[in-house]
Design a protein around this motif. Structure first.
Motif, PDB file in Angstrom:
ATOM      1  N   ILE A   7     -10.288 -17.461  -5.004  1.00 49.87           N
ATOM      2  CA  ILE A   7     -11.349 -16.581  -5.501  1.00 49.87           C
ATOM      3  C   ILE A   7     -12.635 -17.364  -5.765  1.00 49.87           C
ATOM      4  O   ILE A   7     -13.720 -16.972  -5.342  1.00 49.87           O
ATOM      5  N   PHE A   8     -12.528 -18.478  -6.464  1.00 45.92           N
ATOM      6  CA  PHE A   8     -13.733 -19.234  -6.793  1.00 45.92           C
ATOM      7  C   PHE A   8     -14.302 -19.947  -5.573  1.00 45.92           C
ATOM      8  O   PHE A   8     -15.522 -20.090  -5.442  1.00 45.92           O
ATOM      9  N   GLY A   9     -13.444 -20.366  -4.656  1.00 45.29           N
ATOM     10  CA  GLY A   9     -13.942 -20.951  -3.408  1.00 45.29           C
ATOM     11  C   GLY A   9     -14.708 -19.940  -2.579  1.00 45.29           C
ATOM     12  O   GLY A   9     -15.796 -20.231  -2.064  1.00 45.29           O
ATOM     13  N   LEU A  10     -14.156 -18.732  -2.460  1.00 47.96           N
ATOM     14  CA  LEU A  10     -14.845 -17.675  -1.714  1.00 47.96           C
ATOM     15  C   LEU A  10     -16.138 -17.253  -2.414  1.00 47.96           C
ATOM     16  O   LEU A  10     -17.154 -17.008  -1.750  1.00 47.96           O
ATOM     17  N   ALA A  11     -16.097 -17.182  -3.732  1.00 48.76           N
ATOM     18  CA  ALA A  11     -17.306 -16.805  -4.483  1.00 48.76           C
ATOM     19  C   ALA A  11     -18.410 -17.838  -4.263  1.00 48.76           C
ATOM     20  O   ALA A  11     -19.582 -17.474  -4.071  1.00 48.76           O
ATOM     21  N   ALA A  12     -18.062 -19.120  -4.275  1.00 49.11           N
ATOM     22  CA  ALA A  12     -19.059 -20.172  -4.050  1.00 49.11           C
ATOM     23  C   ALA A  12     -19.617 -20.091  -2.636  1.00 49.11           C
ATOM     24  O   ALA A  12     -20.833 -20.168  -2.434  1.00 49.11           O
ATOM     25  N   ALA A  13     -18.738 -19.913  -1.660  1.00 54.18           N
ATOM     26  CA  ALA A  13     -19.193 -19.813  -0.268  1.00 54.18           C
ATOM     27  C   ALA A  13     -20.126 -18.626  -0.091  1.00 54.18           C
ATOM     28  O   ALA A  13     -21.197 -18.742   0.521  1.00 54.18           O
ATOM     29  N   TRP A  14     -19.724 -17.474  -0.631  1.00 50.62           N
ATOM     30  CA  TRP A  14     -20.571 -16.283  -0.546  1.00 50.62           C
ATOM     31  C   TRP A  14     -21.917 -16.530  -1.230  1.00 50.62           C
ATOM     32  O   TRP A  14     -22.970 -16.173  -0.721  1.00 50.62           O
ATOM     33  N   GLY A  15     -21.888 -17.145  -2.394  1.00 55.28           N
ATOM     34  CA  GLY A  15     -23.112 -17.400  -3.138  1.00 55.28           C
ATOM     35  C   GLY A  15     -24.079 -18.290  -2.372  1.00 55.28           C
ATOM     36  O   GLY A  15     -25.271 -18.004  -2.285  1.00 55.28           O
ATOM     37  N   LEU A  46     -22.121 -24.308  -7.784  1.00 48.96           N
ATOM     38  CA  LEU A  46     -21.478 -25.615  -7.975  1.00 48.96           C
ATOM     39  C   LEU A  46     -20.397 -25.536  -9.050  1.00 48.96           C
ATOM     40  O   LEU A  46     -19.353 -26.187  -8.946  1.00 48.96           O
ATOM     41  N   ILE A  47     -20.650 -24.747 -10.085  1.00 52.18           N
ATOM     42  CA  ILE A  47     -19.626 -24.544 -11.113  1.00 52.18           C
ATOM     43  C   ILE A  47     -18.414 -23.836 -10.508  1.00 52.18           C
ATOM     44  O   ILE A  47     -17.271 -24.188 -10.798  1.00 52.18           O
ATOM     45  N   PHE A  48     -18.663 -22.859  -9.626  1.00 49.31           N
ATOM     46  CA  PHE A  48     -17.551 -22.172  -8.968  1.00 49.31           C
ATOM     47  C   PHE A  48     -16.748 -23.154  -8.112  1.00 49.31           C
ATOM     48  O   PHE A  48     -15.518 -23.072  -8.052  1.00 49.31           O
ATOM     49  N   VAL A  49     -17.434 -24.088  -7.459  1.00 47.43           N
ATOM     50  CA  VAL A  49     -16.737 -25.111  -6.657  1.00 47.43           C
ATOM     51  C   VAL A  49     -15.870 -25.971  -7.574  1.00 47.43           C
ATOM     52  O   VAL A  49     -14.711 -26.263  -7.255  1.00 47.43           O
ATOM     53  N   MET A  50     -16.412 -26.375  -8.725  1.00 49.19           N
ATOM     54  CA  MET A  50     -15.627 -27.173  -9.671  1.00 49.19           C
ATOM     55  C   MET A  50     -14.365 -26.430 -10.097  1.00 49.19           C
ATOM     56  O   MET A  50     -13.280 -27.022 -10.135  1.00 49.19           O
ATOM     57  N   ILE A  51     -14.508 -25.147 -10.426  1.00 48.06           N
ATOM     58  CA  ILE A  51     -13.344 -24.361 -10.850  1.00 48.06           C
ATOM     59  C   ILE A  51     -12.347 -24.258  -9.697  1.00 48.06           C
ATOM     60  O   ILE A  51     -11.137 -24.382  -9.914  1.00 48.06           O
ATOM     61  N   ALA A  60     -11.854 -23.190 -18.977  1.00 45.74           N
ATOM     62  CA  ALA A  60     -12.764 -22.761 -20.050  1.00 45.74           C
ATOM     63  C   ALA A  60     -14.110 -22.269 -19.505  1.00 45.74           C
ATOM     64  O   ALA A  60     -14.831 -21.549 -20.198  1.00 45.74           O
ATOM     65  N   LEU A  61     -14.449 -22.636 -18.271  1.00 47.61           N
ATOM     66  CA  LEU A  61     -15.701 -22.168 -17.670  1.00 47.61           C
ATOM     67  C   LEU A  61     -15.585 -20.769 -17.065  1.00 47.61           C
ATOM     68  O   LEU A  61     -16.599 -20.152 -16.758  1.00 47.61           O
ATOM     69  N   ILE A  62     -14.373 -20.279 -16.897  1.00 48.66           N
ATOM     70  CA  ILE A  62     -14.205 -18.977 -16.241  1.00 48.66           C
ATOM     71  C   ILE A  62     -14.870 -17.848 -17.028  1.00 48.66           C
ATOM     72  O   ILE A  62     -15.552 -17.017 -16.421  1.00 48.66           O
ATOM     73  N   PRO A  63     -14.730 -17.749 -18.350  1.00 52.93           N
ATOM     74  CA  PRO A  63     -15.458 -16.685 -19.063  1.00 52.93           C
ATOM     75  C   PRO A  63     -16.979 -16.775 -18.889  1.00 52.93           C
ATOM     76  O   PRO A  63     -17.660 -15.751 -18.812  1.00 52.93           O
TER      77      PRO A  63
END
Length: 118
Positions: A7-15, A46-51, A60-63
């Motif tokens: 999910i976070f990888g796809l969100a970062a790519a889309w972003g 970049l935060i999404f990539v880290m997650i 803790a960064l997800i919220p």
């Protein structure tokens, strides 16, 4: 945790895909707001990539990521309901953020379960 990574990888790519062209677009009457928005949104990718790389460590960064999605989804939705935003790229982008917000909430919930198990 695989779901969270995806999910976070796809969100970062889309972003990145959606935001980088905006750096080369016409900024309108207040370019400082426009480029500030695009710049800050790119930082969040970049935060999404880290997650995505280590969801357990950065859980803790997800919220905060959920709030990042809400900060675009909610105002655009309200503006649309007032007739101040038309159906178009901005509206569709906000709806995608709303969907990602829900997936981020699910990822946060599922990562809690994974943390309890491991």
């Amino acid at each position: 945790m695989k779901f969270v990574r995806i999910i976070f990888g796809l969100a970062a790519a889309w972003g990145f895909f959606a935001l980088i062209p905006g750096l080369f677009a016409e900024a309108g009457p207040q370019p400082e707001y426009y480029y500030g928005f695009v710049g800050l949104a790119l930082v969040f990718q970049l935060i999404f990539v880290m997650i995505a790389i280590d969801p357990f460590r950065y859980r803790a960064l997800i919220p905060i990521a959920i709030l990042e999605k809400l900060s675009f989804f909610l105002p655009v939705t309200l503006l649309y309901m007032q007739g101040r935003v038309a159906v178009g790229p901005v509206f569709y982008g906000a709806m995608i953020d709303g969907l990602l917000m829900l997936f981020f909430a699910l990822a946060w919930y599922l990562s809690r379960k994974a943390g309890e198990a491991g």
